[in-house]
Scaffold this motif. Sequence first.
Motif, PDB file in Angstrom:
ATOM      1  N   ALA A   1       0.825  -1.218   0.000  1.00 55.65           N
ATOM      2  CA  ALA A   1       0.000   0.000   0.000  1.00 55.65           C
ATOM      3  C   ALA A   1       0.852   1.258   0.000  1.00 55.65           C
ATOM      4  N   SER A   2       2.065   1.166   0.571  1.00 56.64           N
ATOM      5  CA  SER A   2       2.928   2.338   0.630  1.00 56.64           C
ATOM      6  C   SER A   2       3.325   2.818  -0.772  1.00 56.64           C
ATOM      7  N   HIS A   3       3.291   1.921  -1.769  1.00 61.66           N
ATOM      8  CA  HIS A   3       3.575   2.319  -3.146  1.00 61.66           C
ATOM      9  C   HIS A   3       2.575   3.365  -3.630  1.00 61.66           C
ATOM     10  N   ILE A   4       1.322   3.225  -3.177  1.00 60.52           N
ATOM     11  CA  ILE A   4       0.252   4.131  -3.638  1.00 60.52           C
ATOM     12  C   ILE A   4       0.106   5.321  -2.701  1.00 60.52           C
ATOM     13  N   LEU A   5       0.192   5.067  -1.389  1.00 64.77           N
ATOM     14  CA  LEU A   5      -0.052   6.134  -0.420  1.00 64.77           C
ATOM     15  C   LEU A   5       1.001   7.231  -0.508  1.00 64.77           C
ATOM     16  N   GLY A   6       2.261   6.863  -0.804  1.00 65.92           N
ATOM     17  CA  GLY A   6       3.315   7.879  -0.917  1.00 65.92           C
ATOM     18  C   GLY A   6       3.030   8.897  -2.016  1.00 65.92           C
ATOM     19  N   PRO A   7       2.877   8.449  -3.253  1.00 64.49           N
ATOM     20  CA  PRO A   7       2.554   9.408  -4.328  1.00 64.49           C
ATOM     21  C   PRO A   7       1.226  10.130  -4.101  1.00 64.49           C
ATOM     22  N   LEU A   8       0.221   9.437  -3.535  1.00 64.94           N
ATOM     23  CA  LEU A   8      -1.078  10.060  -3.294  1.00 64.94           C
ATOM     24  C   LEU A   8      -0.950  11.189  -2.280  1.00 64.94           C
ATOM     25  N   LEU A   9      -0.086  10.984  -1.282  1.00 67.82           N
ATOM     26  CA  LEU A   9       0.129  12.030  -0.284  1.00 67.82           C
ATOM     27  C   LEU A   9       0.756  13.264  -0.940  1.00 67.82           C
ATOM     28  N   LYS A  10       1.694  13.056  -1.845  1.00 64.76           N
ATOM     29  CA  LYS A  10       2.305  14.190  -2.545  1.00 64.76           C
ATOM     30  C   LYS A  10       1.283  14.907  -3.417  1.00 64.76           C
ATOM     31  N   LEU A  11       0.400  14.139  -4.060  1.00 61.41           N
ATOM     32  CA  LEU A  11      -0.609  14.721  -4.939  1.00 61.41           C
ATOM     33  C   LEU A  11      -1.630  15.536  -4.158  1.00 61.41           C
ATOM     34  N   LEU A  12      -2.069  15.017  -3.040  1.00 59.77           N
ATOM     35  CA  LEU A  12      -3.116  15.664  -2.245  1.00 59.77           C
ATOM     36  C   LEU A  12      -2.560  16.481  -1.085  1.00 59.77           C
ATOM     37  N   TYR A  13      -1.259  16.756  -1.108  1.00 59.90           N
ATOM     38  CA  TYR A  13      -0.643  17.416   0.046  1.00 59.90           C
ATOM     39  C   TYR A  13      -1.315  18.748   0.409  1.00 59.90           C
ATOM     40  N   PRO A  14      -1.633  19.638  -0.556  1.00 64.77           N
ATOM     41  CA  PRO A  14      -2.291  20.898  -0.157  1.00 64.77           C
ATOM     42  C   PRO A  14      -3.599  20.660   0.604  1.00 64.77           C
ATOM     43  N   LEU A  15      -4.395  19.689   0.139  1.00 67.48           N
ATOM     44  CA  LEU A  15      -5.653  19.397   0.815  1.00 67.48           C
ATOM     45  C   LEU A  15      -5.401  18.788   2.188  1.00 67.48           C
ATOM     46  N   VAL A  16      -4.435  17.853   2.260  1.00 66.90           N
ATOM     47  CA  VAL A  16      -4.103  17.224   3.541  1.00 66.90           C
ATOM     48  C   VAL A  16      -3.594  18.272   4.524  1.00 66.90           C
ATOM     49  N   TRP A  17      -2.747  19.172   4.049  1.00 73.46           N
ATOM     50  CA  TRP A  17      -2.201  20.220   4.923  1.00 73.46           C
ATOM     51  C   TRP A  17      -3.314  21.117   5.451  1.00 73.46           C
ATOM     52  N   THR A  18      -4.276  21.440   4.594  1.00 77.33           N
ATOM     53  CA  THR A  18      -5.394  22.296   5.015  1.00 77.33           C
ATOM     54  C   THR A  18      -6.248  21.600   6.070  1.00 77.33           C
ATOM     55  N   VAL A  19      -6.554  20.342   5.827  1.00 78.67           N
ATOM     56  CA  VAL A  19      -7.367  19.583   6.790  1.00 78.67           C
ATOM     57  C   VAL A  19      -6.639  19.479   8.135  1.00 78.67           C
ATOM     58  N   ASN A  20      -5.338  19.180   8.106  1.00 80.10           N
ATOM     59  CA  ASN A  20      -4.571  19.057   9.351  1.00 80.10           C
ATOM     60  C   ASN A  20      -4.464  20.385  10.077  1.00 80.10           C
ATOM     61  N   LEU A  21      -4.450  21.482   9.320  1.00 84.73           N
ATOM     62  CA  LEU A  21      -4.389  22.805   9.939  1.00 84.73           C
ATOM     63  C   LEU A  21      -5.632  23.049  10.781  1.00 84.73           C
ATOM     64  N   PHE A  22      -6.798  22.751  10.218  1.00 79.57           N
ATOM     65  CA  PHE A  22      -8.046  22.913  10.970  1.00 79.57           C
ATOM     66  C   PHE A  22      -8.113  21.938  12.144  1.00 79.57           C
ATOM     67  N   THR A  23      -7.640  20.706  11.905  1.00 80.70           N
ATOM     68  CA  THR A  23      -7.672  19.692  12.966  1.00 80.70           C
ATOM     69  C   THR A  23      -6.799  20.111  14.140  1.00 80.70           C
ATOM     70  N   THR A  24      -5.587  20.587  13.836  1.00 73.18           N
ATOM     71  CA  THR A  24      -4.674  21.036  14.896  1.00 73.18           C
ATOM     72  C   THR A  24      -5.267  22.194  15.674  1.00 73.18           C
ATOM     73  N   GLY A  25      -5.942  23.124  14.963  1.00 71.81           N
ATOM     74  CA  GLY A  25      -6.585  24.246  15.648  1.00 71.81           C
ATOM     75  C   GLY A  25      -7.670  23.793  16.595  1.00 71.81           C
ATOM     76  N   ILE A  26      -8.488  22.833  16.171  1.00 80.31           N
ATOM     77  CA  ILE A  26      -9.556  22.312  17.040  1.00 80.31           C
ATOM     78  C   ILE A  26      -8.963  21.627  18.267  1.00 80.31           C
ATOM     79  N   LEU A  27      -7.874  20.864  18.054  1.00 82.26           N
ATOM     80  CA  LEU A  27      -7.237  20.176  19.179  1.00 82.26           C
ATOM     81  C   LEU A  27      -6.667  21.178  20.180  1.00 82.26           C
ATOM     82  N   ARG A  28      -6.123  22.264  19.681  1.00 75.68           N
ATOM     83  CA  ARG A  28      -5.585  23.275  20.591  1.00 75.68           C
ATOM     84  C   ARG A  28      -6.680  23.931  21.406  1.00 75.68           C
ATOM     85  N   VAL A  29      -7.838  24.151  20.775  1.00 73.88           N
ATOM     86  CA  VAL A  29      -8.982  24.700  21.515  1.00 73.88           C
ATOM     87  C   VAL A  29      -9.391  23.753  22.634  1.00 73.88           C
TER      88      VAL A  29
END
Length: 426
Positions: free
Chosen positions: A128-156
């Motif tokens: 699975a790492s063969h697919i997840l690695g490239p997919l993470l690079k492809l969707l990185y802006p979206l993943v980064w945005t989602v994690n940004l909101f998630t981190t903010g909620i956790l800090r609250v």
Amino acid sequence: MNETSLTALFILLVGLIILSAFFSSSETGMMSLNRYRLKHMANTGHKGAQRAQGLLNRTDQLIGVILIGNNFVNILASSIATVIAIRLWGDAGIAIATLLLTIVILIFAEVTPKTLAALFPEKIAFPASHILGPLLKLLYPLVWTVNLFTTGILRVLGVSSAQASEDHLSREELRTVVNEAGALIPARHKDMLVSILDLENVTVNDIMVPRNEVVGIDLEDDTDTILRQLRSSQHTRLPIFKGDINNIQGILHLRSAARLLQEADINKAMIMQLCQEPYFIPESTALNTQLLNFQKGKRRFGIVVDEYGDVLGLATLEDILEEIVGEFTTDYAATSPDIIPQDNGTFIIDGSAAVRTINKTLGWHLPTDGPKTLNGLITETLENIPDTNVCLKVGGHRIEVLQIKDNVVKAAIVHPKRKKKRGRSL
């Protein structure tokens, strides 16, 4: 909607369910990997392990891309299933699609793939790492945005990702890993590893040769007596004292004394010139600490003293190593001459025998948190010094006092712990 388009939607729906199964199994497989085995495999050059380790080093991003992909295909599958159901059954198809798709996803895209991934994490995660690695690079802006909101909620909520515990094993957890290793580690090696972990729980006071058994050279003896003792000594190193063992002058190595014994005129001053400075050890020093102290000081022999500086006994490097590897022989008489097996299964044990030695030699579990010798264990249990042969029970073992001399138990007969008989129903 014609049959061709309906068939295409069916095919697309099946493909989405397969993708959902992939994301579900990938998540479980990645999270189920043994981190220590993974690190070992990555260090040995295993490419799949290296890719998986790289993804797990960014766990938040890995979970983000998996969940984004899984939710996307599940929602899209739900929409397509609804379109197909309405086409086949009209408005009632919405409820039918919801029920059927829930069952299908639950069985084929959740429970089954996750169970397989939990059972065989490496077989799922590494490919699975063969697919997840490239997919993470492809969707990185979206993943980064989602994690940004998630981190903010956790800090609250007062939670920080820095609070996550590091991937380290405690001593007790490591002990469990060793004991659960099964046939991967031979039983003898397990015992040695566990003994190393136990070193800090044992002090030199537990393994030392007691003062009354220390063999040394008294400088107040005449020269002939000293020479006879040197020639007949079975020990490599001897403490040299003057009048009393508490007045230790030095440590004599018999290898140095061998050259001295060849000379015609020998005096005590010549013996003292060959002595090394005595090395003293506090009685409460843990064995792991003392092992390092021996190593740093290039020493193999030390005098154990109490808080007042009085000599309690002596400890050697060999004594500490035997705590790790066990006695260097399995013969009772050679392992501990203080323990003599009898034909009826009992043992005649010298009162000065250390309780830890008895436990290690015979595989027993007599209490070791109190007195260090069998004599001390008996007198503490009786709360007095026996003036006649008595019988008592300690730790499930029946002990018969055999000999008493000078207010000390010289020998006792100890019976092995009796096994409980299982009751039989009629």
